[in-house]
Scaffold this motif. Structure first.
Motif, mmCIF file in Angstrom:
data_model
loop_
_atom_site.group_PDB
_atom_site.id
_atom_site.type_symbol
_atom_site.label_atom_id
_atom_site.label_comp_id
_atom_site.label_asym_id
_atom_site.label_seq_id
_atom_site.Cartn_x
_atom_site.Cartn_y
_atom_site.Cartn_z
ATOM 1 N N VAL A 1 -4.168 -6.901 53.444
ATOM 2 C CA VAL A 1 -3.632 -6.654 52.098
ATOM 3 C C VAL A 1 -4.724 -6.283 51.096
ATOM 4 C CG1 VAL A 1 -1.559 -8.078 52.311
ATOM 5 C CG2 VAL A 1 -3.719 -9.159 51.653
ATOM 6 N N SER A 2 -4.334 -5.401 50.165
ATOM 7 C CA SER A 2 -5.160 -5.089 48.991
ATOM 8 C C SER A 2 -4.756 -6.050 47.882
ATOM 9 C CB SER A 2 -4.857 -3.680 48.490
ATOM 10 O OG SER A 2 -5.307 -2.720 49.375
ATOM 11 N N ALA A 3 -5.502 -6.028 46.798
ATOM 12 C CA ALA A 3 -5.133 -6.823 45.624
ATOM 13 C C ALA A 3 -3.899 -6.184 44.970
ATOM 14 C CB ALA A 3 -6.290 -6.839 44.644
ATOM 15 N N PRO A 4 -3.077 -6.976 44.251
ATOM 16 C CA PRO A 4 -1.900 -6.385 43.599
ATOM 17 C C PRO A 4 -2.280 -5.201 42.699
ATOM 18 C CG PRO A 4 -1.808 -8.779 43.486
ATOM 19 C CD PRO A 4 -3.147 -8.427 44.053
ATOM 20 N N ARG B 1 -14.216 1.477 46.615
ATOM 21 C CA ARG B 1 -12.842 1.341 46.156
ATOM 22 C C ARG B 1 -11.857 1.858 47.216
ATOM 23 N NH1 ARG B 1 -11.921 -0.060 40.755
ATOM 24 N NH2 ARG B 1 -9.946 -0.701 41.665
ATOM 25 N N GLY B 2 -10.755 1.182 47.337
ATOM 26 C CA GLY B 2 -9.744 1.553 48.332
ATOM 27 C C GLY B 2 -10.130 1.115 49.738
ATOM 28 N N GLY B 3 -11.146 0.245 49.823
ATOM 29 C CA GLY B 3 -11.732 -0.081 51.128
ATOM 30 C C GLY B 3 -10.902 -0.985 52.020
ATOM 31 N N SER B 4 -9.746 -1.465 51.568
ATOM 32 C CA SER B 4 -8.916 -2.276 52.474
ATOM 33 C C SER B 4 -8.450 -1.444 53.670
ATOM 34 C CB SER B 4 -7.693 -2.829 51.744
ATOM 35 O OG SER B 4 -8.097 -3.572 50.643
HETATM 36 N N1 ASP Z 1 -8.445 -3.576 45.614
HETATM 37 C C1 ASP Z 1 -9.483 -2.648 45.934
HETATM 38 C C2 ASP Z 1 -9.385 -1.427 45.023
HETATM 39 O O1 ASP Z 1 -8.610 -1.441 44.079
HETATM 40 C C3 ASP Z 1 -9.478 -2.266 47.378
HETATM 41 C C4 ASP Z 1 -8.204 -1.604 47.879
HETATM 42 O O2 ASP Z 1 -7.234 -1.488 47.140
HETATM 43 O O3 ASP Z 1 -8.188 -1.188 49.040
HETATM 44 O O4 ASP Z 1 -10.111 -0.494 45.213
#
Ligand code: ASP
Length: 459
Positions: free
Chosen positions: A35-38, A199-202
């Motif tokens: 999961v990513s953060a909300p 960023r977006g690393g999930s």
């Molecule tokens: N929460 C982090 C972001 O906003 C990682 C992710 O969403 O994958 O970049």
């Protein structure tokens, strides 16, 4: 076994957590939930992602030395609204917010990992809520902290490197008895400190887990029905891509297709694990399958990516092509300035170095000009800013003789001047460099030519 990853937009509100957990329960093969953060709630005007709030919180703590209560209140409201919507007992949000406060108080500019600890807590919030939600639905679940499970990483200039032993460690996870909820986006380094991915690393966490556990499929759940043929920020409502090869996706991701993190494919490619991009809000939609090889190619071009703010540093010197090692010496100047070089189109007495505009600051440009002049005797240097790259990507380019002709014809019809053309050796991508202001028009003209006109003529 299927590893699933749910992005922030799939976990922005209570109803979305509910849907994500229902998706996990709908197929018994789904065993790992990354999961990513909300993300930001569409129902709350001006809302922002929890990760952005935590970044603000860490920055203000670093600057002012105190914890900003307005940000804490906003974090509190964001987490509590999800927990309340899921009818989870108050102790859970109380505990989550307490933990965040404790981490915020520890943020110390001299200890960069304390900042990472705080920002990573956004993903931990999601994992704890998802675990509670699954249990409420009667499904056994537990949270797995990637730091404790041994997701070892090392930071480098070109991104975060997953250490090979991580795969051994994560391969030992037992997913047979319960669903494992794993917070994405971070690992741990050799000193035991938290390291964030970019960023977006999930997405990367999901693919590392898919590889480590030998998953048959990696489902990446997002908020769109599929990947579209052109980035939606450039042209809305283009045709959906149902199937795309790893190579095609890598090329498009590199040039701005942000649906998947550009580093997320590498771990699955080796094991040939397919990736399925799907919509949490519409699980019935076919989504986009990213697969090792495409067997059915019905269009020469699969997607068109466009990205602006490139700059070309072009130089000329007679007989430059005969000098062994000249390119090496020129590129060394870019290495010394930590500039990532994207393309190097060459002529006989000239060559260009294409980089991102933000990477070639005026100071760096000046230093490189000086070195070119004094160390290599090159003073005929032109720097052209405001360039865009339009990239046609498709496994079908290789098998067709008319792609370049059709593409240049489409651009000529629009009176768009082409600065440079690059066809990669393996003929999977064809790049046109144009002026920034022609980007959308160029992408639209190419889209009309390859997607709106007749499908691939195989006669
Ligand atoms: N929460 C982090 C972001 O906003 C990682 C992710 O969403 O994958 O970049």
């Amino acid at each position: 076994m299927i590893v699933c990853k749910f992005g922030g937009s799939s976990l922005a509100e209570a109803s979305l957590f509910q849907k994500a957990c229902e998706i996990m329960c709908a197929d018994p093969r789904r065993k790992i939930m990354v999961v990513s953060a909300p993300g930001k709630r569409s129902s709350v005007p001006g809302d922002i992602k929890l990760t952005d709030r935590l970044i603000d919180l860490s920055e203000t703590k670093e600057k002012k030395g105190s914890v900003d209560t307005d940000i804490v209140n906003a974090v509190d409201e964001q987490i509590r609204s999800i927990c309340t919507g899921l009818s989870l007992p108050d102790e859970l949000p109380d505990q989550l917010i307490d933990d965040i406060l404790t981490l915020a108080l520890k943020v110390d500019p001299d200890k960069p990992w304390t900042r990472a600890d705080l920002i990573a807590s956004g993903e931990i919030v999601s994992a704890k809520i998802a675990t509670a939600c699954l249990r409420n639905m009667g499904t056994p679940a537990r949270i797995v902290d990637p730091r404790e499970a041994g997701l070892l990483v090392r930071s480098s200039n070109s991104g975060t490197i997953i250490l090979p032993e991580s795969y051994r460690h994560l391969g030992r996870l037992n997913w047979t008895k319960e669903i494992l909820c794993v917070p994405g986006f971070f690992g741990v380094n050799e000193h035991g400190h938290t390291v964030l991915f970019s960023r977006g690393g999930s997405d990367i966490t999901g693919s590392v887990l898919a590889k480590a556990t030998g998953a048959k499929l990696y489902e990446n759940w997002t908020d769109r029905d599929s990947v579209f043929a052109v980035n939606p920020e450039i042209i809305e409502q283009t045709v959906p891509i149902l199937e795309i090869s790893y190579r095609e996706m890598r090329e498009l991701a590199y040039m701005g297709f942000s649906i998947l993190h550009p580093e997320a494919l590498e771990p699955v490619i080796e094991q040939r694990i397919p990736v399925h991009i799907r919509n949490t809000n519409n699980p019935a939609a076919p989504g986009t399958k990213i697969i090792p090889e495409r067997t059915h190619i019905d269009r020469a071009i699969t997607g068109i990516a466009a990205s602006d703010q490139f700059v070309a540093l072009s130089l000329r010197r007679v007989l430059i092509n005969q000098e062994i090692g000249i390119l090496y010496h020129i590129l060394r100047f870019f290495v010394d300035e930590s500039i990532n070089v994207h393309h190097v189109p060459t002529g006989i007495d000239s060559l260009s170095i294409i980089v991102r505009d933000e990477d070639l600051t005026l100071e760096k440009e000046q230093r490189i000009r000086e070195r070119l002049k004094h160390e290599l005797g090159i003073s005929d240097v032109i720097v052209t800013r405001g360039l865009a790259i339009i990239m046609l990507v498709g496994e079908g380019i290789r098998d067709n003789v008319d792609i370049l002709a059709k593409a240049t014809g489409a651009l000529a019809e629009e009176r768009i001047s082409i600065e440079t053309v690059i066809l990669d050796y393996f003929e999977i991508s064809l790049i046109f460099m144009v002026r920034d202001y022609d980007k959308t028009r160029a992408a639209s003209a190419l889209y009309r030519t390859f997607f709106k006109k007749k499908p691939l003529d195989r006669s």
